[in-house]
Structure formats: C-alpha cells, structure tokens
Scaffold this motif. Structure first.
Motif, mmCIF file in Angstrom:
data_model
loop_
_atom_site.group_PDB
_atom_site.id
_atom_site.type_symbol
_atom_site.label_atom_id
_atom_site.label_comp_id
_atom_site.label_asym_id
_atom_site.label_seq_id
_atom_site.Cartn_x
_atom_site.Cartn_y
_atom_site.Cartn_z
ATOM 1 N N GLU A 183 56.564 46.288 -1.679
ATOM 2 C CA GLU A 183 57.308 47.214 -2.535
ATOM 3 C C GLU A 183 56.365 48.174 -3.261
ATOM 4 O O GLU A 183 56.690 49.342 -3.452
ATOM 5 N N VAL A 184 55.200 47.667 -3.684
ATOM 6 C CA VAL A 184 54.229 48.528 -4.359
ATOM 7 C C VAL A 184 53.695 49.577 -3.387
ATOM 8 O O VAL A 184 53.511 50.748 -3.746
ATOM 9 N N GLU A 185 53.459 49.188 -2.158
ATOM 10 C CA GLU A 185 52.978 50.127 -1.146
ATOM 11 C C GLU A 185 54.014 51.216 -0.879
ATOM 12 O O GLU A 185 53.680 52.398 -0.741
ATOM 13 N N GLU A 186 55.288 50.818 -0.847
ATOM 14 C CA GLU A 186 56.373 51.790 -0.648
ATOM 15 C C GLU A 186 56.463 52.736 -1.846
ATOM 16 O O GLU A 186 56.728 53.934 -1.684
ATOM 17 N N ALA A 187 56.241 52.202 -3.058
ATOM 18 C CA ALA A 187 56.280 53.026 -4.271
ATOM 19 C C ALA A 187 55.138 54.038 -4.275
ATOM 20 O O ALA A 187 55.280 55.154 -4.774
ATOM 21 N N PHE A 188 54.003 53.650 -3.719
ATOM 22 C CA PHE A 188 52.870 54.563 -3.609
ATOM 23 C C PHE A 188 53.222 55.739 -2.697
ATOM 24 O O PHE A 188 52.928 56.905 -3.003
ATOM 25 N N CYS B 125 53.731 43.299 -11.346
ATOM 26 C CA CYS B 125 54.875 44.130 -10.977
ATOM 27 C C CYS B 125 55.482 43.603 -9.685
ATOM 28 O O CYS B 125 54.818 43.574 -8.640
ATOM 29 N N LYS B 126 56.709 43.149 -9.760
ATOM 30 C CA LYS B 126 57.408 42.628 -8.574
ATOM 31 C C LYS B 126 56.623 41.506 -7.907
ATOM 32 O O LYS B 126 56.637 41.345 -6.679
ATOM 33 N N GLY B 127 55.878 40.742 -8.701
ATOM 34 C CA GLY B 127 55.099 39.644 -8.156
ATOM 35 C C GLY B 127 53.699 40.028 -7.721
ATOM 36 O O GLY B 127 52.863 39.170 -7.472
ATOM 37 N N ALA B 128 53.434 41.332 -7.613
ATOM 38 C CA ALA B 128 52.104 41.794 -7.211
ATOM 39 C C ALA B 128 51.258 42.050 -8.449
ATOM 40 O O ALA B 128 51.776 42.357 -9.525
ATOM 41 N N ARG B 129 49.942 41.918 -8.284
ATOM 42 C CA ARG B 129 49.004 42.181 -9.378
ATOM 43 C C ARG B 129 48.385 43.559 -9.165
ATOM 44 O O ARG B 129 47.773 43.817 -8.124
ATOM 45 N N VAL B 130 48.566 44.422 -10.143
ATOM 46 C CA VAL B 130 48.092 45.807 -10.052
ATOM 47 C C VAL B 130 47.006 46.039 -11.106
ATOM 48 O O VAL B 130 47.193 45.700 -12.282
ATOM 49 N N PHE B 131 45.887 46.616 -10.696
ATOM 50 C CA PHE B 131 44.798 46.908 -11.624
ATOM 51 C C PHE B 131 44.943 48.338 -12.150
ATOM 52 O O PHE B 131 45.076 49.294 -11.387
ATOM 53 N N VAL B 132 44.932 48.461 -13.467
ATOM 54 C CA VAL B 132 44.983 49.771 -14.117
ATOM 55 C C VAL B 132 43.654 49.996 -14.835
ATOM 56 O O VAL B 132 43.329 49.287 -15.787
ATOM 57 N N PRO B 133 42.842 50.961 -14.392
ATOM 58 C CA PRO B 133 41.543 51.226 -15.038
ATOM 59 C C PRO B 133 41.726 51.614 -16.505
ATOM 60 O O PRO B 133 42.760 52.175 -16.886
ATOM 61 N N ILE C 218 48.421 55.304 -7.943
ATOM 62 C CA ILE C 218 47.721 56.523 -7.531
ATOM 63 C C ILE C 218 46.743 56.258 -6.390
ATOM 64 O O ILE C 218 46.230 57.192 -5.768
ATOM 65 N N ASP C 219 46.495 54.985 -6.096
ATOM 66 C CA ASP C 219 45.567 54.688 -4.999
ATOM 67 C C ASP C 219 45.755 53.244 -4.545
ATOM 68 O O ASP C 219 45.986 52.351 -5.363
ATOM 69 N N ILE C 220 45.707 53.035 -3.250
ATOM 70 C CA ILE C 220 45.736 51.690 -2.684
ATOM 71 C C ILE C 220 44.540 51.575 -1.754
ATOM 72 O O ILE C 220 44.457 52.254 -0.731
ATOM 73 N N ASN C 221 43.586 50.730 -2.130
ATOM 74 C CA ASN C 221 42.409 50.527 -1.290
ATOM 75 C C ASN C 221 42.655 49.441 -0.257
ATOM 76 O O ASN C 221 42.331 49.572 0.910
ATOM 77 N N MET C 222 43.239 48.328 -0.718
ATOM 78 C CA MET C 222 43.471 47.205 0.193
ATOM 79 C C MET C 222 44.471 46.253 -0.405
ATOM 80 O O MET C 222 44.473 46.020 -1.616
ATOM 81 N N ILE C 223 45.348 45.752 0.430
ATOM 82 C CA ILE C 223 46.266 44.690 0.017
ATOM 83 C C ILE C 223 45.930 43.484 0.889
ATOM 84 O O ILE C 223 46.066 43.517 2.099
ATOM 85 N N PHE C 224 45.434 42.444 0.253
ATOM 86 C CA PHE C 224 44.980 41.267 0.995
ATOM 87 C C PHE C 224 45.555 40.015 0.350
ATOM 88 O O PHE C 224 45.312 39.752 -0.816
#
Length: 201
Positions: free
Chosen positions: A133-138, A160-168, A193-199
């Motif tokens: 869902e986060v990838e789709e939002a991106f 967010c929605k079970g995912a962990r998002v890093f905010v600088p 604003i950026d997705i480097n990798m989802i692992f």
C-alpha cells in the motif's frame, strides 16, 4: 483393523477430565468401541488443515496475555503470536486490543510438529500488506497518515498500515535542532518521496 482386548488412553496434562471421560464413555457404550473410535479419529485428522511456513492463516483468539495470543487455527496444534509479533507499536497493550473470540489473520513463521508448536506473526503480515500500500501511495502521491513510534538517529519511524516508514529529521521538522522525541505517539500526515528498497524476511 485388529481390535485389541485392552485399550490405553493418553491425554495431555492440560486436557480437561470431562473430555477424557466423554471419550471413554463413548467407547464403552459402543459395541465396536475401538473400531468406531479409530474411524472417528481418522475422520477428525482429515478435517484438520495443513500448515506450511509462510502461509497466511485465519483463526480465533482463544487466549490473551501479556506474553501473546493463542489462536485456534483448526490445526492439530494451536498457534501462538508472541507479544512482539502482534504489533510494531511498543506502547500498545495487546490485552486491551484483543479478546477471546476475535477473528484474526496471521503469517506462519514456524511449524514444529515434533513440539506441537505453530509460531505466528500478525506484525509481519501487516508489514507485507502495508509495504504494498505504501508503494502504491508513492506512485499516486497520496497523502498518508501514520503514528510516530520511535525517534532514531537522524529521524523518526512512522507506523503506517503495518509498514515502518523512516522520516528524516529534515523532513520531520522545520527546526534544525528539534527534539524529535516530542513526535513519538502522535498521528501525523506525510507523503512518500522516495522508496529505495522494500525488504521483508
């Protein structure tokens, strides 16, 4: 089937005596007790589901404690979700979040038939769903909302929605030397604003 003259019955230490008595009474009242019991047990085993690591399963909560959740899966062993695998919010009280009878969905982490243990994770399943869902939002530039669960070196972690998002830190506050811990526990809007990798392991 060879029907023995004597039949021994074993049960786990936690098996209620009423269940054991019911099984014995049923065998006694039936003239072909042993044969009938074997047939019923075979049918019972056929009704059980099969489980494999990485399966997604649904079940009913049959026990809630600070240590985790016990889940009836319709399998020969109940599943257990350790408290650390229920949610990624360290401040959450799972004894208030769930109650016996609740229907839940979980990810199978480990199946140990020898020890009769099935280890589950609700957090990992939410991470898998949330990452998508986060990838789709991106892609759609959608504004999301999430709860800040931790202040770390250089920023904060948002659930967010079970995912962990890093905010600088530079994106979390306009203040250069802001105390990021003041954001912990707050639900705030943000945009990916950026997705480097989802692992996810």
């Amino acid at each position: 089937i060879n029907i023995p003259k004597k039949i021994g019955i074993t049960a786990g230490a936690s098996t209620p005596s009423c269940i054991i008595k019911e099984g014995i009474d049923k065998m006694i009242e039936n003239q072909n007790g042993a044969e009938s019991f074997a047939q019923e047990f075979e049918e019972y085993e056929k009704s059980l589901i099969t489980l494999n690591t990485r399966d997604v399963v649904k079940g009913t909560v049959i026990g809630v404690s600070e240590k985790g959740l016990s889940i009836n899966l319709g399998y020969k062993s109940d599943g257990f979700v350790p408290a650390s695998e229920v949610t990624d919010d360290p401040s959450a009280d799972i004894t208030k979040m769930y109650a016996e009878g609740d229907e839940v969905e979980a990810f199978v982490v480990r199946v140990n038939d020898v020890d009769g243990e099935v280890t589950l994770s609700m957090k990992k399943l939410e991470m898998i769903k949330g990452a998508k869902e986060v990838e789709e939002a991106f892609e759609s530039k959608e504004i999301l909302t999430g709860k800040v669960i931790q202040a770390v070196n250089g920023g904060v972690i948002v659930s967010c929605k079970g995912a962990r998002v890093f905010v600088p830190a530079s994106q979390a506050s306009e203040k250069r030397d802001a105390d990021l811990s003041e954001f912990v526990g707050k639900v705030l809007p943000f945009k990916i604003i950026d997705i480097n990798m989802i692992f996810i392991t």
